[in-house]
Design an enzyme around this catalytic site. Structure first.
Site, mmCIF file in Angstrom:
data_model
loop_
_atom_site.group_PDB
_atom_site.id
_atom_site.type_symbol
_atom_site.label_atom_id
_atom_site.label_comp_id
_atom_site.label_asym_id
_atom_site.label_seq_id
_atom_site.Cartn_x
_atom_site.Cartn_y
_atom_site.Cartn_z
ATOM 1 N N HIS A 42 -16.761 5.792 2.895
ATOM 2 C CA HIS A 42 -15.763 5.082 3.715
ATOM 3 C C HIS A 42 -15.647 5.849 5.022
ATOM 4 C CE1 HIS A 42 -11.874 2.816 4.316
ATOM 5 N NE2 HIS A 42 -11.725 3.814 5.164
ATOM 6 N N GLY A 102 -14.432 5.676 8.820
ATOM 7 C CA GLY A 102 -13.666 5.098 9.913
ATOM 8 C C GLY A 102 -13.135 6.240 10.754
ATOM 9 N N ARG A 130 -17.821 4.938 19.385
ATOM 10 C CA ARG A 130 -18.477 4.137 20.429
ATOM 11 C C ARG A 130 -18.506 4.895 21.755
ATOM 12 N NH1 ARG A 130 -14.695 -0.877 18.919
ATOM 13 N NH2 ARG A 130 -13.300 0.940 18.871
ATOM 14 N N ASP A 168 -3.117 4.669 -3.033
ATOM 15 C CA ASP A 168 -4.396 5.201 -2.553
ATOM 16 C C ASP A 168 -5.028 6.164 -3.551
ATOM 17 O OD1 ASP A 168 -4.336 3.844 -0.159
ATOM 18 O OD2 ASP A 168 -4.737 5.617 1.056
ATOM 19 N N ARG A 197 0.859 -1.180 0.000
ATOM 20 C CA ARG A 197 0.000 0.000 0.000
ATOM 21 C C ARG A 197 0.898 1.233 0.000
ATOM 22 N NH1 ARG A 197 -4.425 2.208 4.479
ATOM 23 N NH2 ARG A 197 -5.163 3.920 3.190
#
EC number: 2.7.2.1
Length: 402
Positions: free
Chosen positions: A212, A214, A288, A152, A95
């Site tokens: 996406h 995250g 969370r 990327d 990557r």
């Protein structure tokens, strides 16, 4: 063929060995705190499968070579190894953050490719040097084995000039290549292909909005299977509100803050990249924790949640206008795949666009591609788990096949 996927960071190496005949990971792991007095290696055998085994080691790793040598020892260990020796690895996929305009697709690593990665270090000062270090370690430990760079920025190279150029003096683009590059491209590409398969629709006829979400967040507008716009820019800072990144702000805020708070350029950069976003608004960057705080009446946590989802909703509207016709809105990555509260809030009030969420379907978690929209919806709302490592491994094979 077994493909070793490497994601090399400044002080870490994330890896996964994948059996590409079955598309199954044989092992995966993370080497952390390279260069510190004590490092850590977490190694999983048969990850995400029944009978997964997790091993943890603490030992110093002076550099990336030492860390990767230990990984090779584990992979080929007589007792716990998943292959007999290094010869069972057919290729290595890396990557790489930024390949600029020169690299529009995955490439076999050679001196030219390494030169391009070096040339873009000024725009990717944290990631590109680390990615290059991972490549050089692989070349040292696996002499003669093909190395492939998967960037990327690749998937976003299909954007038209009207989408990737900034309205600055054009000379700045010509001289310094200042433009929108976009990131998370490997994930967006994987999701696009998986969505086409799931919907049974030809890739070149697929119009979708990919989300996406995250700790880092980005979206892409995909028309006829190709990216035509994305939220991240010349760096991963632009676009959506993220865990610690601010996303879109008025650029004039930066010199104003530098003057009023006596910040250096590096300090201003740190503030926007590491002290902003969810963390900046409510002190928490894990969604969370933020939900738990919301339930306890934390007003700043509620505000951060509303700001976060509002930005995503706003970009859905913008990308709907860009695409004209939308087959699906697709959620992926840690928050996108697992957080039904975020998905519900993002899609609330979008009925006029044909976008809606079925509460029962939205509450399901099964790790599989799935509809969360009601039957008969004009636009499918989907959850499609991403798999960047598998996409890197597949891209590696594609390059080797020519």
């Amino acid at each position: 063929m077994n493909v070793l996927v490497i994601n090399s960071g400044s002080s870490s190496i994330k890896y996964q060995l994948i059996d590409m005949e079955r598309e199954v990971p044989l092992c995966s792991g993370l080497v952390e705190r390279i260069g510190e007095p004590m490092g850590k290696l977490t190694h999983k055998i048969r990850p995400d499968a029944e009978g997964e085994e997790k091993l943890t080691f603490e030992q110093p790793f002076t550099n990336h070579v030492e860390g990767m040598k230990r990984v090779v020892e584990l992979i080929t260990d007589a007792d716990k190894g998943v292959i007999k020796d290094k010869s069972e690895i057919g290729a290595i996929g890396h990557r790489v953050l930024l390949g600029g305009e020169e690299i529009k697709q995955s490439v076999r690593i050679d001196d030219w490719a390494k030169g391009v990665i070096r040339d873009y270090i000024p725009l990717g000062p944290l990631h590109n040097p680390a990615n290059l270090a991972g490549i050089e370690v692989a070349e040292e430990l696996f002499p003669g084995l093909p190395n492939v760079g998967v960037f990327d920025t690749e998937f976003h190279q299909s954007m038209p000039a009207k989408a990737y150029l900034y309205p600055l003096p054009i000379e700045l683009y010509e001289e310094l290549k200042i433009r929108r590059y976009g990131f998370h491209g490997t994930s967006h590409r994987y999701i696009t292909k998986r969505t086409a398969q799931y919907l049974g629709k030809p890739l070149d006829e697929l119009n979708i909005i990919t989300c996406h979400l995250g700790n880092g967040c980005s979206m892409a507008a995909v028309k006829n299977g190709k990216c035509v716009d994305t939220t991240m820019g010349i760096t991963p800072l632009e676009g959506l509100m993220m865990g610690t990144r601010c996303g879109d702000i008025d650029p004039a805020i930066v010199p104003f803050l530098m003057e009023k708070k006596n910040l250096s350029p590096a300090e201003a950069d740190t503030l926007m990249n590491k002290q902003s976003g969810l963390k900046g608004v409510c002190g928490m960057n894990d969604m969370r924790d933020l939900h738990a705080a919301r339930e306890n009446g934390n007003e700043r946590a509620q505000l951060a949640f509303e700001m976060f989802t509002y930005r995503i909703k706003k970009y859905i509207g913008a990308y709907y206008a860009v695409l004209g016709r939308v087959d699906a809105v697709v959620f992926t990555a840690g928050i996108g795949e697992n957080d039904d509260f975020v998905r519900a809030e993002v899609c609330a009030g979008l009925d006029s666009l044909g976008i809606a969420v079925d509460p029962a379907r939205n509450a399901v978690r099964n790790g599989q591609p799935r509809h969360i929209s009601p039957d008969g919806s004009r636009v499918a709302v989907l959850v499609v788990p991403t798999n960047e490592e598998l996409e890197i491994a597949q891209a590696t094979l594609d390059v080797l096949k020519g």
